[in-house]
Every structure is written in C-alpha cells, then in structure tokens.
Motif scaffolding. Sequence first.
Motif, PDB file in Angstrom:
ATOM      1  N   LEU A   1       0.653   8.485  -6.433  1.00  0.00           N
ATOM      2  CA  LEU A   1      -0.665   8.194  -5.960  1.00  0.00           C
ATOM      3  C   LEU A   1      -0.660   8.073  -4.350  1.00  0.00           C
ATOM      4  CD1 LEU A   1      -3.716   7.245  -6.559  1.00  0.00           C
ATOM      5  CD2 LEU A   1      -2.558   4.792  -6.334  1.00  0.00           C
ATOM      6  N   GLU A   2      -1.561   8.723  -3.854  1.00  0.00           N
ATOM      7  CA  GLU A   2      -1.900   8.768  -2.409  1.00  0.00           C
ATOM      8  C   GLU A   2      -3.349   8.450  -2.192  1.00  0.00           C
ATOM      9  OE1 GLU A   2      -0.389  12.320  -0.340  1.00  0.00           O
ATOM     10  OE2 GLU A   2       1.480  12.012  -1.506  1.00  0.00           O
ATOM     11  N   ALA A   3      -3.618   8.153  -0.671  1.00  0.00           N
ATOM     12  CA  ALA A   3      -4.611   7.749  -0.135  1.00  0.00           C
ATOM     13  C   ALA A   3      -5.989   8.162  -0.637  1.00  0.00           C
ATOM     14  CB  ALA A   3      -4.636   7.477   1.126  1.00  0.00           C
TER      15      ALA A   3
ATOM     16  N   SER B   1       5.512   9.609   5.379  1.00  0.00           N
ATOM     17  CA  SER B   1       4.411  10.185   4.294  1.00  0.00           C
ATOM     18  C   SER B   1       3.540   9.161   3.852  1.00  0.00           C
ATOM     19  CB  SER B   1       5.293  10.835   3.144  1.00  0.00           C
ATOM     20  OG  SER B   1       4.333  11.230   1.979  1.00  0.00           O
ATOM     21  N   GLU B   2       2.345   9.925   3.473  1.00  0.00           N
ATOM     22  CA  GLU B   2       1.428   8.842   2.758  1.00  0.00           C
ATOM     23  C   GLU B   2       1.796   8.357   1.619  1.00  0.00           C
ATOM     24  OE1 GLU B   2      -2.672   8.119   3.377  1.00  0.00           O
ATOM     25  OE2 GLU B   2      -2.073   9.907   3.782  1.00  0.00           O
ATOM     26  N   ALA B   3       2.832   9.052   0.971  1.00  0.00           N
ATOM     27  CA  ALA B   3       3.328   8.669  -0.385  1.00  0.00           C
ATOM     28  C   ALA B   3       4.177   7.154  -0.340  1.00  0.00           C
ATOM     29  CB  ALA B   3       4.208   9.456  -1.030  1.00  0.00           C
ATOM     30  N   VAL B   4       4.646   6.633   0.892  1.00  0.00           N
ATOM     31  CA  VAL B   4       5.325   5.629   1.026  1.00  0.00           C
ATOM     32  C   VAL B   4       4.510   4.437   1.001  1.00  0.00           C
ATOM     33  CG1 VAL B   4       6.634   4.267   2.666  1.00  0.00           C
ATOM     34  CG2 VAL B   4       6.983   6.513   2.790  1.00  0.00           C
TER      35      VAL B   4
ATOM     36  N   SER C   1      -6.725   9.114  -8.906  1.00  0.00           N
ATOM     37  CA  SER C   1      -5.660   9.248  -9.964  1.00  0.00           C
ATOM     38  C   SER C   1      -4.548   9.590  -9.507  1.00  0.00           C
ATOM     39  CB  SER C   1      -6.061  10.312 -11.196  1.00  0.00           C
ATOM     40  OG  SER C   1      -5.173  10.482 -12.018  1.00  0.00           O
ATOM     41  N   ALA C   2      -3.153   9.285 -10.056  1.00  0.00           N
ATOM     42  CA  ALA C   2      -2.124   9.703  -9.733  1.00  0.00           C
ATOM     43  C   ALA C   2      -1.788  11.194  -9.913  1.00  0.00           C
ATOM     44  CB  ALA C   2      -0.788   8.786 -10.088  1.00  0.00           C
ATOM     45  N   ARG C   3      -1.830  12.079  -9.022  1.00  0.00           N
ATOM     46  CA  ARG C   3      -2.173  13.632  -9.334  1.00  0.00           C
ATOM     47  C   ARG C   3      -0.894  14.291  -8.382  1.00  0.00           C
ATOM     48  NH1 ARG C   3      -7.577  13.231  -7.268  1.00  0.00           N
ATOM     49  NH2 ARG C   3      -8.240  13.030  -9.350  1.00  0.00           N
ATOM     50  N   VAL C   4      -0.245  13.552  -7.646  1.00  0.00           N
ATOM     51  CA  VAL C   4       0.574  14.446  -6.421  1.00  0.00           C
ATOM     52  C   VAL C   4       1.886  14.659  -6.853  1.00  0.00           C
ATOM     53  CG1 VAL C   4       1.471  14.097  -4.255  1.00  0.00           C
ATOM     54  CG2 VAL C   4      -0.999  13.413  -4.666  1.00  0.00           C
TER      55      VAL C   4
END
Length: 514
Positions: free
Chosen positions: A108-110, A237-240, A114-117
Amino acid sequence: MSRVVVAGSGIAGLVAALRASTRHEVTLLTKAAIAEANTRYAQGGIAAALFPDDSAQAHVADTLRAGAGLNVREAVEALCGDGPQRVRELIALGVAFDRDGDGLARGLEAAHSSARVLHAGGDATGAEIERALVAAVRTSSIRIVEGAFLLDVSVEDGAAAGVAVRLADGTETAIAADAVILATGGWGQLYSHTTNPAVATGDGMAAAWRAGAALADLEFTQFHPTALAIPGSFLVSEAVRGEGAVLRNARGERFMLDVHPDAELAPRDVVARGIAVEMAAQGGRPVVLDATALGADFLARRFPTLGAACRAAGLDWSREPVPVTPAAHYAMGGVATDVHGRTTLPGLFAVGEVACTGAHGANRLASNSLLEGLVFAHRAVDVLGEPWPDAPAWLDEPAVGLGAPAAEAPGDAAAFDRERLQSVLWTAAGVHRDRSGLRAAAAELAGMAMPAPGEDANLLQLGRLVVAAALAREESRGAHFRSDFPLPADGPAHHTVLAAPAPVPTSTEVTVPC
C-alpha cells in the motif's frame, strides 16, 4: 518495413523498441549505458489493479483524486485500464515480482485506496524490470547505440524525419526515420536536491520544443517527500511509510497527524509541503523518518537497497530515525501528447516521463510512473503508420497559452553555471513559490548565456520554461504551491500550454553506423 528511432532506455523506451521491432526496423539510442535510466532507480513498485478486491475503476478514482482536478480522464482510464494486462506481459517476459504465500506480494502506498503496488527485490523494482527488458532487447533485432546524445529532432515538410546525435567519440551524425519515439525521461537535474540520476537533463523535452512540438504543464514537478538528507539525496521509498514508518520533528512528534487525515500517507505534495513547513520551523534542520518499529529483520528483507544506503552513510535505520528532506522527483509536465503518445508534431511520439498525457494531472499518484511508461509505450507503437490526428482536445480549453520566455540580451549575458541554475530553481520554483521569487528567477535565467548544444543548454532552456509556467499559474494546485495564491482558482482547472517556436528544417541524409 518502416524505420523507427527510439531515444531512451528506461521502461518506456525499451518496451517501445521491443514492441516496434516485431514489425519495424528499430534503432535504440541511449546517451549512457543501456541500463542507466531512471527506471533502474525506481524502488517502490508498479501499481495495477490485479487483485480480486480491486478494480481499474478504483485505480482511476485514486489517480483522479491525487491529480487535483487537472487529469485528462481519457488518459487516466487508458493508464489504469490497460495496466493489468501490460503488467502480466512483464511477468511473462521474466520480471520476477516478489511473492508471498498467496501469489504476488503487494504493498500500500500513499493515496491508494487498495494495496495494489507490486515490487521486486523488496525495494529494487525498477532494477528488476530494467534487467528483464534489457535482456530481451539484447536478444532482439534492435540496433542499440549507446553513448549517443540526442541533439535535436530533425524536421522535414512539417514532420519529424529523424534525429541528430552526438556519438561517444564526439562525432555528430543524423539518423533518418519514419517515426521518432522520445522516451528520454525527466528534468530532475534542474534542481539542487533531486532523486534523479545525472542523466535526467530533459534532453527529449528540449529537443521536442526546438522541433516545434508543444509542451504542457511544466510548472508541475513532483517533490518526493522523503530523500535521505545526505549528499546524493537517496530516495526513501513511499513504501516505507506504507509499511508503517512515521515522520517526526525535533521534539519526536508525528507532525503530519495535524496536516492531513491520512498523515504520512497523504498525497505526496501534501507530505512534501508538510515537511518543508516543519523544517522551516526547526530552523532548516531535516525532519526524521522513524522506521524502528518495523524491526531490523523486516527492514532487511523488505528494503535491502535502502538498508545498504543507510549503512553506507553511517546510519542504522533499524535502531534510530534517519534525516529526510523533500527532493525533486518527477516531472508531471512535458511534451504534450494524446493517449497514443502522439505529439503536436507529426511523426514525433513521446512516452514515459518526457511526455505529458495529462494522466497525472497536478500530482502523480505513487507508483503510477513505471505503469505510465509501460502502457503508453504500447499505445504509441500500436498506431505507428496511422494518419496523424489533430492535437488532443485537452490542449484547447480550458488552457493558458504561453510563448517562449525572453532570451538573454546579446553580448550582455553572464556565463552559465549549472549549480547556480539548480539553486535558482530549487529556491524559486521548488516546494514553495511566489511571484517575487519567480520573477527574480526569470530575470537571472534570462541573464545567463546559452551554452553550446548539450545538457547545459537543455537545462537552461527548460529552466526558463518551468519558471514561465509557474509564474503564469496564479493559484495553488497539486504539486504547484504559490504562497501568494494559496488556494485553487475558481472555475475549471486549466492546463498551461507552451506554444513551440517554429522549427528549423534539418537534413537526415546520414545514417549512424552499426
């Protein structure tokens, strides 16, 4: 069989070259080594609605919401609608996305609902995609020319007819083509703080402008909220933050809770401004990103590249928060195109970050960049050889047209200084902007002598255009924030269209050696 020249070797250029090579004679140009492109440095992942609890419609809605009312809906629907199939094709090509017990792993990113990454190697998604695509290109019929700097797009009879290039040995030559596909990336090197590699000097945008193609929305540079506040501005990363890391000020407080309901996962422009305001309140000291709650084992497994970068800087982010600062990351503006990458100059296509399809609007949704290069590269190749349409409707109304900024007075110009240019852009056209700063920047850039053709000339040309576009937009929207116009303007959102100068016809009789 027609001749196609592709300039650039990131995801957009490699995919365009591969797809075109099945029906056309393709020459792929890159000014450095083939694997040296922005794609290689992409950490977070690639967004696509591949899972049962998600949909392309939801991805469209998230992209529109992040874009602050400036998206071109047709482009957004193409991006999100085509995305799942294009990603499946990457997997078939050998891209090894990370997996968990249920199949493909996803994050999930900003600003995503939905978690799609999808990600690969934890935080090395771009490197894995680049690896697979380069391997495929090297086994194809594509002619690869490394060390080829794009000087200009050649124009004959009102259409693109090839390119002029400078080769690694310093010689200049021309390559004739029936179509030119620009995939040269963005302009990150305009700024003193950037997550972009050294090759990101806006060469394709500047060449397209000189050839007569329109540019659009150049005021919209996305500033990534979190780059390590050390030399090199290594991207965090945004993912962090998607995994649970939080931002804290010098007092240890989570200040983003007071800025936006989504706190650290608010849209990037909101987070970047929130950090900038907090840094100013702290006398310019960086804020910190606190990932310690995630644990050393998880961080090592999920973010090995970031962990290595922290260790190289003498930081242990599993034990203590690390200093971060906003940095120039992505150009939402660029060469104006339709949903098939066609520019306003017949025969010239632009795909990836060099292009402005309108898909990102005023602020790019996290992890839509790799997807954009992938989707629109396919779409451009699909219409090679078809009749050229009129300019896309979104360039007409509502739009504000600009001419070229005034050039410097002959004989009265200061010597060009790249570091000074970057400082001027960072100060006047960075996270915060206002009329006085932009006017001063415009005057200083006009007073710089234009360098000989090359990266510096492209940066100065684009710097002037970015400042002109930022001055023209007297409102705050998405990544463009004017402290003297802090709210969006009333009425429908408008695009900023820079009317290109008349191109100078050039010859393309010479072909590059194999």
